[in-house]
Design a protein around this motif. Sequence first.
Motif, PDB file in Angstrom:
ATOM      1  N   LEU A  64       6.937  38.655  -1.322  1.00  0.00           N
ATOM      2  CA  LEU A  64       7.361  37.648  -2.295  1.00  0.00           C
ATOM      3  C   LEU A  64       7.936  36.457  -1.538  1.00  0.00           C
ATOM      4  O   LEU A  64       8.656  36.635  -0.564  1.00  0.00           O
ATOM      5  CB  LEU A  64       8.440  38.233  -3.219  1.00  0.00           C
ATOM      6  CG  LEU A  64       9.186  37.296  -4.161  1.00  0.00           C
ATOM      7  CD1 LEU A  64       8.273  36.730  -5.233  1.00  0.00           C
ATOM      8  CD2 LEU A  64      10.357  38.045  -4.821  1.00  0.00           C
ATOM      9  N   LEU A  65       7.589  35.258  -2.001  1.00  0.00           N
ATOM     10  CA  LEU A  65       8.139  34.024  -1.451  1.00  0.00           C
ATOM     11  C   LEU A  65       8.911  33.305  -2.547  1.00  0.00           C
ATOM     12  O   LEU A  65       8.394  33.106  -3.641  1.00  0.00           O
ATOM     13  CB  LEU A  65       7.018  33.111  -0.944  1.00  0.00           C
ATOM     14  CG  LEU A  65       7.416  31.691  -0.524  1.00  0.00           C
ATOM     15  CD1 LEU A  65       8.388  31.719   0.656  1.00  0.00           C
ATOM     16  CD2 LEU A  65       6.177  30.867  -0.185  1.00  0.00           C
ATOM     17  N   ILE A  66      10.159  32.921  -2.243  1.00  0.00           N
ATOM     18  CA  ILE A  66      10.986  32.136  -3.159  1.00  0.00           C
ATOM     19  C   ILE A  66      11.328  30.834  -2.454  1.00  0.00           C
ATOM     20  O   ILE A  66      11.739  30.843  -1.294  1.00  0.00           O
ATOM     21  CB  ILE A  66      12.300  32.855  -3.536  1.00  0.00           C
ATOM     22  CG1 ILE A  66      12.036  34.290  -4.005  1.00  0.00           C
ATOM     23  CG2 ILE A  66      13.049  32.078  -4.612  1.00  0.00           C
ATOM     24  CD1 ILE A  66      12.267  35.294  -2.944  1.00  0.00           C
ATOM     25  N   ILE A  67      11.148  29.715  -3.159  1.00  0.00           N
ATOM     26  CA  ILE A  67      11.471  28.406  -2.598  1.00  0.00           C
ATOM     27  C   ILE A  67      12.609  27.813  -3.409  1.00  0.00           C
ATOM     28  O   ILE A  67      12.436  27.475  -4.584  1.00  0.00           O
ATOM     29  CB  ILE A  67      10.246  27.471  -2.600  1.00  0.00           C
ATOM     30  CG1 ILE A  67       9.071  28.142  -1.888  1.00  0.00           C
ATOM     31  CG2 ILE A  67      10.603  26.136  -1.947  1.00  0.00           C
ATOM     32  CD1 ILE A  67       7.756  27.391  -2.004  1.00  0.00           C
ATOM     33  N   SER A  68      13.790  27.732  -2.790  1.00  0.00           N
ATOM     34  CA  SER A  68      14.959  27.188  -3.473  1.00  0.00           C
ATOM     35  C   SER A  68      14.804  25.680  -3.633  1.00  0.00           C
ATOM     36  O   SER A  68      13.981  25.051  -2.969  1.00  0.00           O
ATOM     37  CB  SER A  68      16.234  27.514  -2.689  1.00  0.00           C
ATOM     38  OG  SER A  68      16.207  26.902  -1.407  1.00  0.00           O
ATOM     39  N   GLY A  69      15.617  25.111  -4.511  1.00  0.00           N
ATOM     40  CA  GLY A  69      15.526  23.684  -4.793  1.00  0.00           C
ATOM     41  C   GLY A  69      16.638  22.885  -4.150  1.00  0.00           C
ATOM     42  O   GLY A  69      17.165  23.239  -3.099  1.00  0.00           O
ATOM     43  N   GLY A  70      17.002  21.799  -4.815  1.00  0.00           N
ATOM     44  CA  GLY A  70      17.979  20.876  -4.266  1.00  0.00           C
ATOM     45  C   GLY A  70      17.296  19.885  -3.342  1.00  0.00           C
ATOM     46  O   GLY A  70      16.140  19.519  -3.550  1.00  0.00           O
ATOM     47  N   LYS A  71      18.001  19.488  -2.286  1.00  0.00           N
ATOM     48  CA  LYS A  71      17.433  18.519  -1.338  1.00  0.00           C
ATOM     49  C   LYS A  71      16.715  19.183  -0.169  1.00  0.00           C
ATOM     50  O   LYS A  71      16.047  18.523   0.609  1.00  0.00           O
ATOM     51  CB  LYS A  71      18.533  17.592  -0.826  1.00  0.00           C
ATOM     52  CG  LYS A  71      19.108  16.746  -1.947  1.00  0.00           C
ATOM     53  CD  LYS A  71      20.152  15.791  -1.470  1.00  0.00           C
ATOM     54  CE  LYS A  71      20.708  15.075  -2.688  1.00  0.00           C
ATOM     55  NZ  LYS A  71      21.140  13.759  -2.453  1.00  0.00           N
ATOM     56  N   GLY A  72      16.836  20.496  -0.058  1.00  0.00           N
ATOM     57  CA  GLY A  72      16.195  21.229   1.030  1.00  0.00           C
ATOM     58  C   GLY A  72      14.680  21.102   1.077  1.00  0.00           C
ATOM     59  O   GLY A  72      14.106  20.965   2.163  1.00  0.00           O
ATOM     60  N   THR A  86       3.356  29.156   3.054  1.00  0.00           N
ATOM     61  CA  THR A  86       3.099  28.954   1.626  1.00  0.00           C
ATOM     62  C   THR A  86       1.616  29.112   1.320  1.00  0.00           C
ATOM     63  O   THR A  86       1.239  29.794   0.354  1.00  0.00           O
ATOM     64  CB  THR A  86       3.591  27.557   1.197  1.00  0.00           C
ATOM     65  OG1 THR A  86       4.991  27.449   1.516  1.00  0.00           O
ATOM     66  CG2 THR A  86       3.376  27.319  -0.286  1.00  0.00           C
ATOM     67  N   ARG A  87       0.765  28.513   2.127  1.00  0.00           N
ATOM     68  CA  ARG A  87      -0.691  28.641   1.929  1.00  0.00           C
ATOM     69  C   ARG A  87      -1.127  30.097   2.028  1.00  0.00           C
ATOM     70  O   ARG A  87      -1.993  30.559   1.277  1.00  0.00           O
ATOM     71  CB  ARG A  87      -1.434  27.792   2.954  1.00  0.00           C
ATOM     72  CG  ARG A  87      -1.321  26.315   2.709  1.00  0.00           C
ATOM     73  CD  ARG A  87      -2.165  25.508   3.717  1.00  0.00           C
ATOM     74  NE  ARG A  87      -1.721  24.136   3.714  1.00  0.00           N
ATOM     75  CZ  ARG A  87      -1.072  23.530   4.706  1.00  0.00           C
ATOM     76  NH1 ARG A  87      -0.799  24.182   5.834  1.00  0.00           N
ATOM     77  NH2 ARG A  87      -0.702  22.277   4.591  1.00  0.00           N
ATOM     78  N   GLY A 110      -0.604  21.777  -0.520  1.00  0.00           N
ATOM     79  CA  GLY A 110      -1.903  21.597  -1.160  1.00  0.00           C
ATOM     80  C   GLY A 110      -2.347  22.764  -2.017  1.00  0.00           C
ATOM     81  O   GLY A 110      -3.547  23.006  -2.167  1.00  0.00           O
ATOM     82  N   VAL A 111      -1.377  23.486  -2.612  1.00  0.00           N
ATOM     83  CA  VAL A 111      -1.729  24.685  -3.378  1.00  0.00           C
ATOM     84  C   VAL A 111      -1.484  24.553  -4.886  1.00  0.00           C
ATOM     85  O   VAL A 111      -1.713  25.506  -5.626  1.00  0.00           O
ATOM     86  CB  VAL A 111      -0.959  25.919  -2.846  1.00  0.00           C
ATOM     87  CG1 VAL A 111      -1.369  26.220  -1.404  1.00  0.00           C
ATOM     88  CG2 VAL A 111       0.545  25.723  -2.960  1.00  0.00           C
ATOM     89  N   ILE A 112      -1.071  23.393  -5.346  1.00  0.00           N
ATOM     90  CA  ILE A 112      -0.654  23.253  -6.741  1.00  0.00           C
ATOM     91  C   ILE A 112      -1.754  22.698  -7.656  1.00  0.00           C
ATOM     92  O   ILE A 112      -1.663  22.802  -8.884  1.00  0.00           O
ATOM     93  CB  ILE A 112       0.650  22.413  -6.841  1.00  0.00           C
ATOM     94  CG1 ILE A 112       1.361  22.634  -8.175  1.00  0.00           C
ATOM     95  CG2 ILE A 112       0.378  20.953  -6.574  1.00  0.00           C
ATOM     96  CD1 ILE A 112       1.957  23.983  -8.346  1.00  0.00           C
TER      97      ILE A 112
END
Length: 171
Positions: A64-72, A86-87, A110-112
Motif C-alpha cells: 500500500l502507498l499513502i501520499i500525505s498532503g500539505g506542502k510536502g 508511484t508508477r 503521469g498516472v492520473i
Amino acid sequence: MKALLFGADGFEDLELFYPFHRLKEEEVDVRIASMKKGKIKGKHGYSADVDVTFADVDPSDYGLLIISGGKGPEKMRLDDHALSITRYFFRENKPVAAICHGPQVLISAGVIKGRKATSWPGIIDDLKAAGAQVYDEKVVVDGNLVTSRGPHDLSAFGREMIKLLGKKRMS
C-alpha cells in the motif's frame, strides 16, 4: 503487510499521522519515506522520523502507498525515485491513497489521466489539466486509488483506505 507513507517537510500533520496510526491499528508495518533520512517537520510543528529514503525503497516490498498532503507533495513530485515508486504501484495495481495535495505526485508521475479523483481545491485545475475526472466529494474511489480533499475528510479517507487494504489482503 507493509505500507509506504510518503512525507516531506511541510506535510499536513493530520494527513500523515492519521493514516500512520490507523494502519498501525490494523497491524500494518508502516514506513515513512522521504527524500532524506532524519526528521521531517509538519505545517503545524510536529515532526516524524523518516524510515527510508525514496532512493532506497524497493516498492515490491510494500502492499500500500499513502501520499500525505500539505506542502510536502510539491517537493516529493520533484523526486524521480518517488515518481518511479508511484508508477510501480499503478503498474502493479496495488492500492494507493492520496489526500489533499498528495495527487500532485500522481500528476507528476503521469498516472492520473482518465482516473476519478478529488483533492484540495487549489490543485483541482491541475488534476483536470492532467486528464483526471474530478469530483468534489469527501472521498473518491477508483479501482486501486483512494483520494480525499483534506483533513476534514480523514474519516472517509481512512475508511476507504482500510477497505482497499482488506481487498488487497484477500487477493
